[in-house]
Design an enzyme around this catalytic site. Structure first.
Site, PDB file in Angstrom:
ATOM      1  N   LYS A 266       0.943  -1.376   0.056  1.00 42.51           N
ATOM      2  CA  LYS A 266       0.063  -0.114   0.069  1.00 42.51           C
ATOM      3  C   LYS A 266       0.802   1.205   0.087  1.00 42.51           C
ATOM      4  O   LYS A 266       1.771   1.519   0.937  1.00 42.51           O
ATOM      5  CB  LYS A 266      -0.803  -0.107   1.434  1.00 42.51           C
ATOM      6  N   LYS A 278      -9.936  12.364   8.919  1.00 44.27           N
ATOM      7  CA  LYS A 278      -9.346  11.966  10.274  1.00 44.27           C
ATOM      8  C   LYS A 278      -9.515  13.332  11.167  1.00 44.27           C
ATOM      9  O   LYS A 278      -9.506  14.375  10.963  1.00 44.27           O
ATOM     10  CB  LYS A 278      -8.268  11.558   9.946  1.00 44.27           C
ATOM     11  N   ASP A 289       1.548   6.180   5.971  1.00 42.21           N
ATOM     12  CA  ASP A 289       0.579   5.141   5.288  1.00 42.21           C
ATOM     13  C   ASP A 289       0.957   4.678   4.119  1.00 42.21           C
ATOM     14  O   ASP A 289       0.526   3.553   3.506  1.00 42.21           O
ATOM     15  CB  ASP A 289      -0.851   5.931   5.346  1.00 42.21           C
ATOM     16  N   ASP A 348     -12.223   6.951   4.161  1.00 44.85           N
ATOM     17  CA  ASP A 348     -10.958   6.731   5.007  1.00 44.85           C
ATOM     18  C   ASP A 348     -10.757   5.210   4.871  1.00 44.85           C
ATOM     19  O   ASP A 348      -9.552   4.703   5.497  1.00 44.85           O
ATOM     20  CB  ASP A 348     -11.061   7.171   6.411  1.00 44.85           C
ATOM     21  N   ARG A 352      -7.690  -0.593   1.027  1.00 39.85           N
ATOM     22  CA  ARG A 352      -8.100  -1.624   0.386  1.00 39.85           C
ATOM     23  C   ARG A 352      -8.633  -1.600  -1.082  1.00 39.85           C
ATOM     24  O   ARG A 352      -8.615  -2.244  -1.887  1.00 39.85           O
ATOM     25  CB  ARG A 352      -9.424  -2.063   1.237  1.00 39.85           C
TER      26      ARG A 352
END
Length: 501
Positions: A266, A278, A289, A348, A352
């Protein structure tokens, strides 16, 4: 830091520090211990008798030696009980020793290397020592203009007795250097702030690794991503002025055209949460991230140097997740590369979406196995803390292989359930699937989302949301990005290569 193997009597060498390992119940290298103790006029044995040196794991004792030996100081590092010694304890003990020596600006260290430990091969021993020392002294100073208070260790030597073989140790040290450098690269990439590490910069970093180690690489830009109909990657990138990238690195370790394993990472270079914004507290940590992408890129550099006879494809979908005027909105429906539609419940839950496209592409390329690595869910962090990475999959034999690789590297993996009932959490009334299953079982629902895009291929998902960063150092894991699970990915590939014909 330069790390070397030297075959010589350690008392015939000189340096800032001599480091001697010691068990609670025995000297690790009895002859060397006795010789050094004699040179110090019995100082070590006297301190042991008084209980000031116990040999407990992580215990450090510094003895200053003016004129007695050709070192400024002799350091005794405890390894704990002989019956309980393992590679992870060696890594942690040596990390602690190296950190303490760096704090004293110790530049040259000679370590009495304990070859011949029961159940530990010289090769694994050499690798573990190097990993502990190199990873335990890591720091991220790229944007600091003030000079460090203490100088870095310049030379760490593993000193082997003249009558012992050095071949296994030297091989392990070389592997340890390569693997440690890969972990350090992953840490550096993920520790970079988002204004220095956007999708194009991550692609440049991958290109540098590929160029340095001779790995063929493709970097798809937005137009090519559109042609591939990667609706997940395109959808997440909509809210950012930074254009997405899809990075493909292709290591070929054997002549067959088969892609033995695909490693997917990712690559969200900053995650604001998008429209589902967030909280501001802690949002700065979302620069990391893209840790999964960094891990995969770094692992490929090490794999290319270690040269396993295996074909490995790495893919990193890279983008920011921002709340711009054209960003995805809750309620939107997008189409992933394989034609499956997704209802957006939360913007958010974006990682995926981009990994779904990568999984589809890996299968299109014919990958025989898939491992994806992602800082995917806060739920996994809540469930497992920062010690174990969540592990999910559809093939138990494959899962067992990666868990074993994690045990060997000291990177804990914990398998979570994939019961069919959890699949229902992602059911949508208006699309084929929705992108989040709600508050409960969030890490499992996210894994099931990814599994919906996996066909008849052994697949593993590693959720590293808790293990990718630490807020304080632990052993050889420093504050900030940890580089977990780079070493496990490398170990898995090396293990698989032994069984591929």
């Amino acid at each position: 830091m330069e790390v070397k193997v030297i075959q010589q009597d350690i008392l015939d060498l000189s340096g800032d520090a001599m480091v001697m390992p010691l068990f609670e119940d025995a000297a690790v290298i009895e002859t060397v211990f006795n010789d050094v103790d004699k040179a110090l006029q019995g100082a070590i044995s006297q301190l042991k008798q008084k209980g000031e040196i116990k040999g407990k794991h992580g215990e450090l004792t510094v003895i200053f030696t003016p004129g007695k030996v050709s070192y400024t100081k002799v350091v005794i590092t405890g390894l704990g009980k002989k019956s309980e010694i393992n590679l992870e304890k060696i890594r942690v003990a040596l990390a602690g020793t190296a950190k303490a020596m760096r704090q004293k600006s110790t530049q040259t260290i000679n370590f009495a290397c304990p070859v011949g430990l029961d159940g530990i091969s010289p090769e694994d021993l050499g690798q573990a020592i190097v990993e502990g020392v190199c990873l335990g002294t890591y720091n991220f100073r790229r944007h600091l203009t003030k000079a460090p208070e203490n100088s870095e260790i310049k030379e760490f030597n593993l000193v082997i007795e003249p009558d012992k073989s050095v071949l296994g140790i030297e091989k392990g040290v070389q592997a340890g250097k390569i693997i440690s450098e890969a972990v350090i690269l992953a840490r550096d990439l993920a520790n970079e702030p988002a204004n220095h590490m956007n999708p194009s910069e991550l692609a440049k970093a991958a290109a540098e690794v590929a160029g340095k180690f001779g790995i063929p690489i493709q970097i798809f830009e937005k137009e090519e991503i559109q042609k591939l109909k990667m609706g997940g990657l395109l959808g997440v990138s909509q809210g950012s002025i930074q254009l997405p990238r899809f990075i493909i690195m292709n290591y070929k370790g054997r002549e067959a055209d088969t892609i033995d394993i695909a490693l997917l990472g990712k690559g969200i270079t900053f995650d604001s949460g998008g429209i589902s914004l967030k909280p501001s507290d802690g949002m700065g940590e979302m620069k990391g991230d893209m840790a999964g992408g960094a891990d995969v890129i770094a692992a490929m550099g090490a794999i290319a140097q270690l040269k396993p006879k295996l074909n490995v494809l790495a893919m990193v979908p890279a983008t920011e997740n921002m709340p711009g005027g054209s960003a995805l909105k809750p309620g939107d429906i997008i189409t992933i590369m394989n034609g499956k539609t997704v209802e957006i419940i939360s913007t958010d839950a974006e990682g995926r979406l981009i990994l779904a496209d990568a999984i589809c592409y890996a299968q299109q390329m014919g990958a025989k196995r898939i491992v994806d690595v992602a800082t995917l869910t806060g739920s996994c962090h809540v469930a497992l803390g920062d010690v174990c990475s969540g592990t999910f999959g559809n093939d138990q034999e494959f899962i067992n292989q990666i868990i074993e690789a994690g045990q060997e590297t000291g990177e804990c993996l914990w398998q979570l359930p994939m019961n069919e009932e959890y699949r229902n959490l992602n059911r949508s009334d208006v699309a084929d699937i929705k992108n989040t299953g709600g508050r409960y079982g969030g890490a499992i629902a996210a894994a099931w989302f990814l599994r919906e895009f996996v066909e008849n291929v052994p697949w593993i998902h590693l959720d590293i949301a808790g293990t990718s960063t630490l807020d304080k150092e632990r052993g050889y894991l420093m504050k900030g990005n940890t580089g977990v699970p780079v070493r496990t990915l490398i170990r898995l590939v090396l293990k698989l290569a032994k069984n591929v014909s």
